[in-house]
Motif scaffolding. Sequence first.
Motif, PDB file in Angstrom:
ATOM      1  N   VAL A 126      26.664 -16.058  -7.959  1.00  0.00           N
ATOM      2  CA  VAL A 126      25.278 -15.748  -7.597  1.00  0.00           C
ATOM      3  C   VAL A 126      25.205 -14.255  -7.326  1.00  0.00           C
ATOM      4  N   THR A 127      24.389 -13.553  -8.098  1.00  0.00           N
ATOM      5  CA  THR A 127      24.319 -12.092  -7.972  1.00  0.00           C
ATOM      6  C   THR A 127      22.925 -11.611  -8.349  1.00  0.00           C
ATOM      7  N   MET A 128      22.628 -10.332  -8.074  1.00  0.00           N
ATOM      8  CA  MET A 128      21.332  -9.759  -8.454  1.00  0.00           C
ATOM      9  C   MET A 128      21.321  -9.516  -9.957  1.00  0.00           C
ATOM     10  N   ARG A 129      20.365 -10.104 -10.656  1.00  0.00           N
ATOM     11  CA  ARG A 129      20.282  -9.966 -12.109  1.00  0.00           C
ATOM     12  C   ARG A 129      18.902  -9.438 -12.489  1.00  0.00           C
ATOM     13  N   GLU A 130      18.881  -8.595 -13.512  1.00  0.00           N
ATOM     14  CA  GLU A 130      17.629  -7.966 -13.949  1.00  0.00           C
ATOM     15  C   GLU A 130      16.857  -8.928 -14.854  1.00  0.00           C
ATOM     16  N   VAL A 131      15.707  -9.432 -14.362  1.00  0.00           N
ATOM     17  CA  VAL A 131      14.916 -10.398 -15.122  1.00  0.00           C
ATOM     18  C   VAL A 131      13.764  -9.726 -15.886  1.00  0.00           C
ATOM     19  N   ALA A 132      13.460  -8.491 -15.503  1.00  0.00           N
ATOM     20  CA  ALA A 132      12.447  -7.664 -16.181  1.00  0.00           C
ATOM     21  C   ALA A 132      12.834  -6.226 -15.872  1.00  0.00           C
ATOM     22  N   PRO A 133      12.305  -5.242 -16.621  1.00  0.00           N
ATOM     23  CA  PRO A 133      12.710  -3.850 -16.368  1.00  0.00           C
ATOM     24  C   PRO A 133      12.558  -3.442 -14.901  1.00  0.00           C
ATOM     25  N   GLY A 134      13.691  -3.128 -14.251  1.00  0.00           N
ATOM     26  CA  GLY A 134      13.664  -2.693 -12.855  1.00  0.00           C
ATOM     27  C   GLY A 134      13.411  -3.795 -11.846  1.00  0.00           C
ATOM     28  N   HIS A 135      13.340  -5.050 -12.293  1.00  0.00           N
ATOM     29  CA  HIS A 135      13.017  -6.184 -11.410  1.00  0.00           C
ATOM     30  C   HIS A 135      14.242  -7.102 -11.329  1.00  0.00           C
ATOM     31  N   TYR A 136      14.819  -7.220 -10.134  1.00  0.00           N
ATOM     32  CA  TYR A 136      16.070  -7.956  -9.935  1.00  0.00           C
ATOM     33  C   TYR A 136      15.846  -9.151  -9.017  1.00  0.00           C
ATOM     34  N   VAL A 137      16.568 -10.232  -9.303  1.00  0.00           N
ATOM     35  CA  VAL A 137      16.473 -11.451  -8.502  1.00  0.00           C
ATOM     36  C   VAL A 137      17.885 -11.969  -8.214  1.00  0.00           C
ATOM     37  N   LEU A 138      18.101 -12.429  -6.996  1.00  0.00           N
ATOM     38  CA  LEU A 138      19.372 -13.045  -6.642  1.00  0.00           C
ATOM     39  C   LEU A 138      19.405 -14.455  -7.228  1.00  0.00           C
TER      40      LEU A 138
ATOM     41  N   VAL B 132      17.068 -10.888  -1.825  1.00  0.00           N
ATOM     42  CA  VAL B 132      16.825 -11.941  -2.824  1.00  0.00           C
ATOM     43  C   VAL B 132      15.982 -11.458  -4.006  1.00  0.00           C
ATOM     44  N   GLU B 133      15.244 -10.359  -3.807  1.00  0.00           N
ATOM     45  CA  GLU B 133      14.431  -9.834  -4.912  1.00  0.00           C
ATOM     46  C   GLU B 133      14.162  -8.355  -4.682  1.00  0.00           C
ATOM     47  N   LEU B 134      14.126  -7.598  -5.770  1.00  0.00           N
ATOM     48  CA  LEU B 134      13.899  -6.158  -5.695  1.00  0.00           C
ATOM     49  C   LEU B 134      13.199  -5.712  -6.969  1.00  0.00           C
ATOM     50  N   GLY B 135      12.079  -4.968  -6.818  1.00  0.00           N
ATOM     51  CA  GLY B 135      11.388  -4.516  -8.010  1.00  0.00           C
ATOM     52  C   GLY B 135      10.194  -3.635  -7.689  1.00  0.00           C
ATOM     53  N   PRO B 136       9.496  -3.151  -8.720  1.00  0.00           N
ATOM     54  CA  PRO B 136       8.288  -2.354  -8.500  1.00  0.00           C
ATOM     55  C   PRO B 136       7.269  -3.142  -7.671  1.00  0.00           C
TER      56      PRO B 136
ATOM     57  N   SER C  22       3.933 -10.885  -9.918  1.00  0.00           N
ATOM     58  CA  SER C  22       4.835 -11.794 -10.626  1.00  0.00           C
ATOM     59  C   SER C  22       6.130 -12.017  -9.848  1.00  0.00           C
ATOM     60  N   PRO C  23       6.031 -12.582  -8.618  1.00  0.00           N
ATOM     61  CA  PRO C  23       7.240 -12.827  -7.827  1.00  0.00           C
ATOM     62  C   PRO C  23       8.098 -13.898  -8.500  1.00  0.00           C
ATOM     63  N   LYS C  24       9.393 -13.682  -8.518  1.00  0.00           N
ATOM     64  CA  LYS C  24      10.297 -14.604  -9.217  1.00  0.00           C
ATOM     65  C   LYS C  24      11.047 -15.536  -8.273  1.00  0.00           C
ATOM     66  N   HIS C  25      11.475 -15.019  -7.126  1.00  0.00           N
ATOM     67  CA  HIS C  25      12.257 -15.844  -6.212  1.00  0.00           C
ATOM     68  C   HIS C  25      11.327 -16.743  -5.383  1.00  0.00           C
ATOM     69  N   PRO C  26      11.679 -18.018  -5.190  1.00  0.00           N
ATOM     70  CA  PRO C  26      10.813 -18.931  -4.430  1.00  0.00           C
ATOM     71  C   PRO C  26      10.477 -18.436  -3.024  1.00  0.00           C
TER      72      PRO C  26
ATOM     73  N   TYR D 173       0.809  -1.210   0.000  1.00  0.00           N
ATOM     74  CA  TYR D 173       0.000   0.000   0.000  1.00  0.00           C
ATOM     75  C   TYR D 173       0.846   1.264   0.000  1.00  0.00           C
ATOM     76  N   ILE D 174       1.979   1.238   0.711  1.00  0.00           N
ATOM     77  CA  ILE D 174       2.763   2.464   0.872  1.00  0.00           C
ATOM     78  C   ILE D 174       3.973   2.545  -0.065  1.00  0.00           C
ATOM     79  N   SER D 175       4.430   1.414  -0.613  1.00  0.00           N
ATOM     80  CA  SER D 175       5.723   1.387  -1.313  1.00  0.00           C
ATOM     81  C   SER D 175       5.625   1.558  -2.821  1.00  0.00           C
ATOM     82  N   ASP D 176       6.633   2.214  -3.388  1.00  0.00           N
ATOM     83  CA  ASP D 176       6.792   2.286  -4.844  1.00  0.00           C
ATOM     84  C   ASP D 176       7.543   1.055  -5.341  1.00  0.00           C
ATOM     85  N   ARG D 177       8.587   0.690  -4.598  1.00  0.00           N
ATOM     86  CA  ARG D 177       9.347  -0.525  -4.900  1.00  0.00           C
ATOM     87  C   ARG D 177       9.512  -1.333  -3.617  1.00  0.00           C
ATOM     88  N   ILE D 178       9.778  -2.625  -3.789  1.00  0.00           N
ATOM     89  CA  ILE D 178       9.906  -3.510  -2.625  1.00  0.00           C
ATOM     90  C   ILE D 178      11.153  -4.369  -2.769  1.00  0.00           C
ATOM     91  N   GLY D 179      11.893  -4.474  -1.657  1.00  0.00           N
ATOM     92  CA  GLY D 179      13.027  -5.384  -1.579  1.00  0.00           C
ATOM     93  C   GLY D 179      12.691  -6.492  -0.591  1.00  0.00           C
TER      94      GLY D 179
END
Length: 309
Positions: free
Chosen positions: A284-296, A231-235, A242-246, A217-223
Amino acid sequence: MTEKLLEIKHLKQYFNEGKKNEVRAVDDISFDIYRGETLGLVGESGCGKSTTGRTIIRLYEATGGEVIYDGVNVHAKKSKKELKTFNRKMQMIFQDPYASLNPRMKVLDIIAEGLDIHGLAKSSKERTQRVYELLETVGLNREHANRYPHEFSGGQRQRLGIARALAVEPEFIIADEPISALDVSIQAQVVNLLKELQEKNGLTYLFIAHDLSMVKYISDRIGVMYFGKLVELGPADDIYTSPKHPYTQSLLSAIPLPDPEYERTRVRKTYDPSVHQYKEGEEVTMREVAPGHYVLCSEREYRELVAKQ
């Protein structure tokens, strides 16, 4: 949101470093916070999210890495004057409104403490007037100034904590689980107050919590943090739809919805860290899987994630 206000680079916070009982509370995480946004940081208890906030603001000295605030390395050696300037720009709202207010001080003096330290009030009259204004800003009234913290409810005490943080006119506020100790009915009021203050004062927030629905409700992006790792960071919308990390998928599957039909069939996903058995030398590193969406993830996992889209 194109201007970086805060850059976290390979931040580490280890306790009992080098000993048998070493705890890697924050283990090599990197992310940026843009001016005017709210970045939500979520994860289960003990994952390192509060330690991250406290290390950013220098309540803890970092074991390694950099915190760059407005182009300046926060953890580099600083003079008292430089630290004072930094402390005015960055403030913190603490989790427990019962423990974070001095029970022996009146509200007037609690809120005015920052004004006194930074010399922001020219006279006693101006000091008192400023406290009155701050109390009204957070939904209280000037009569509350002469009371002690024990005379307030939990929600009112958290409003006092917000007023204290606002007193020095900061640019950036770390809100460390500011609603977890409050009744559900009060939580929404405090979050709405934070949103209003952000719009009015152009504030930037790091909002730390484990309540995923409130964070959305309050966030623009979430880590999302797990055992000291980001482990994940994105809008916010992408993380929820569409969460990517298990681990993120597991967290989201645990959110109850006020829908009896859905609740009867809701399947809770459990996260098994053993699925990430990496080969020796696998990066193992943070990689961009979609625009602005990163997954470890590893290169192998990255290719699998991209192929699924």
